[in-house]
Design an enzyme around this catalytic site. Structure first.
Site, short mmCIF file in Angstrom:
data_model
loop_
_atom_site.label_atom_id
_atom_site.label_comp_id
_atom_site.label_asym_id
_atom_site.label_seq_id
_atom_site.Cartn_x
_atom_site.Cartn_y
_atom_site.Cartn_z
N ASP A 1 -3.73 -0.46 -4.16
CA ASP A 1 -5.13 -0.85 -4.35
C ASP A 1 -5.25 -2.32 -4.71
O ASP A 1 -4.27 -2.98 -5.05
CB ASP A 1 -5.75 -0.02 -5.50
CG ASP A 1 -6.02 1.40 -5.08
OD1 ASP A 1 -6.17 1.65 -3.87
OD2 ASP A 1 -6.07 2.27 -5.97
N TYR B 1 6.68 4.14 -8.97
CA TYR B 1 5.71 3.20 -9.53
C TYR B 1 5.96 3.04 -11.02
O TYR B 1 6.45 3.97 -11.68
CB TYR B 1 4.28 3.73 -9.36
CG TYR B 1 3.72 3.65 -7.96
CD1 TYR B 1 3.03 2.52 -7.54
CD2 TYR B 1 3.87 4.70 -7.07
CE1 TYR B 1 2.48 2.45 -6.26
CE2 TYR B 1 3.33 4.64 -5.79
CZ TYR B 1 2.64 3.51 -5.39
OH TYR B 1 2.12 3.43 -4.13
#
Lengths: 255, 255
Positions: A54, A112
């Site tokens: 994002d 992540y």
């Protein structure tokens, strides 16, 4: 035709994420344009990324691939691309891959990390790089919560509420919480795939556990109900980093 | 009248150093203005800093002091100042000091670190935060060189060539070189005082030793001759951090 893999690292602060879109500059666009300018090949190569990130999300070891007839030796590409890339996007390595390698579809596991900075006052050096909170966080409770996320589950509770298409069963291989040397709390999650905003919601849920707003046991309950409203807040993108992507052996061919 | 000590941390990228001057915004100006707006005291307090930092130089633990009649409890000042400070300057702590405490003149020892990043390709996350070099560096040779700088010497060879006033004898308490967790090479120097550009020239000299352009033994010779031309390059400011400042016991009074 070579199938070329690029290993990228970027500070996502100034980009609207990886994937090209109508509004705002993306990392994919910038790297695609750098390749086009370097190779002089029309049309733009299709640059496949290992995942969407994002706006504002960073990447430490991002994997992308494209097909090209370029005669530039692949191991020289990091140096050759450098003049065409801005300082906040680096290509630090490159190699060839088998013809059917695809950065997204061949990926077995991604990892992540989410960085939280819990202190009295924000640290100027962590601006745009970690989520600041003045709340004290209970590391052990967060670790307990994280351990309950590991495994094959329906992760509907950790998916942005407006994204309901497709299945929501994924396998989380690791989920852990640790204190780093720069005084941050780092949440690491690796899985075979991620739902939209999954890491940011997991991080927000562990953050709520750290503050005492939720308990580690609540994780079991929200996984069972699949109710997004039971989970914690979606933390902002600037604390999130794509750490790494794993592929089958033999994916990377080096001269 | 209270003598108030502020502990600051700043990313110096966007500032023309600490000390107020004609051209460009300085950290001293910004913090002074924040204090003035918070306390409403005219005129501007005289804000004494522990040392001058050049444009682009950072500070991890900077010490400053000023005199004030403010009724704001001193331990609340970090929170109270926060709305008046930009995100790249933080006041993370505050306390009172004896009447004669002066951030610069009372300082017994300051410590600076210089960060080098030696790699094939620059790291986007180290932009403006470490000096990038594609050269491989010999850590052991740099450590050998660093050890020869420790002690009381005439450091004329490590002073910007156009600054010749006053004496150039200083005592370097520690000088060391280490590899950090983020893959940087960090040069640390602590001393009772520093000449203009001294740490950047010492770092440039150890950098030249790392690349093989100079030898550790050359340090002895340049210290003896006092010749700036024998030393290495002045490395750029963005790799330099004021790490800490040490004061006599009893300097900091906490409620």
């Amino acid at each position: 035709m070579k199938n070329i893999v690029l290993f990228l690292r970027y500070d996502g602060t100034n980009y609207h994420g990886w994937q090209s879109q109508k509004n705002g500059t993306t990392v994919q666009e910038i790297v695609s344009e750098a390749i086009r300018r370097l190779t002089g090949e029309p049309p733009l190569p299709e640059l496949h990324g290992c995942g969407r990130t994002d706006a504002g999300v960073h990447a430490l070891h991002y994997v992308a691939n494209f097909h090209s007839e370029t005669i530039i030796p692949v191991d020289r590409l990091p140096y050759a691309l450098k003049p065409f890339l801005p300082e906040d996007i680096a290509c630090y390595d490159a190699c060839e891959a088998p013809e059917d390698f695809h950065a997204r579809f061949s990926c077995l596991e991604k990892k992540y990390v989410y960085k939280l900075y819990s202190s009295r006052i924000p640290d100027p050096f962590l601006k745009n790089r970690a989520y600041f909170t003045p709340m004290a966080l209970d590391l052990e409770a967060m670790q307990d919560g994280a351990s309950r996320i590991v495994g094959k589950h329906d992760f509907a509770c950790f998916r942005a509420a407006n994204f309901t298409a497709k299945g929501s069963v994924r396998t989380v291989y690791t989920c852990s919480v640790r204190k780093t040397d720069d005084d941050c709390i780092e949440i690491s999650v690796s899985a075979d795939g991620f739902l939209y905003n999954m890491v940011r919601i997991i991080s927000g849920t562990l953050y709520y556990i750290g503050t005492g707003k939720l308990t580690p046991e609540d994780i079991d309950s929200m996984l069972a109900s699949g109710d997004r409203l039971e989970a914690g807040v979606t933390l902002p993108p600037h604390g999130l980093y794509l750490e790494s992507a794993r592929y089958p052996e033999g994916s990377f061919i080096r001269a």
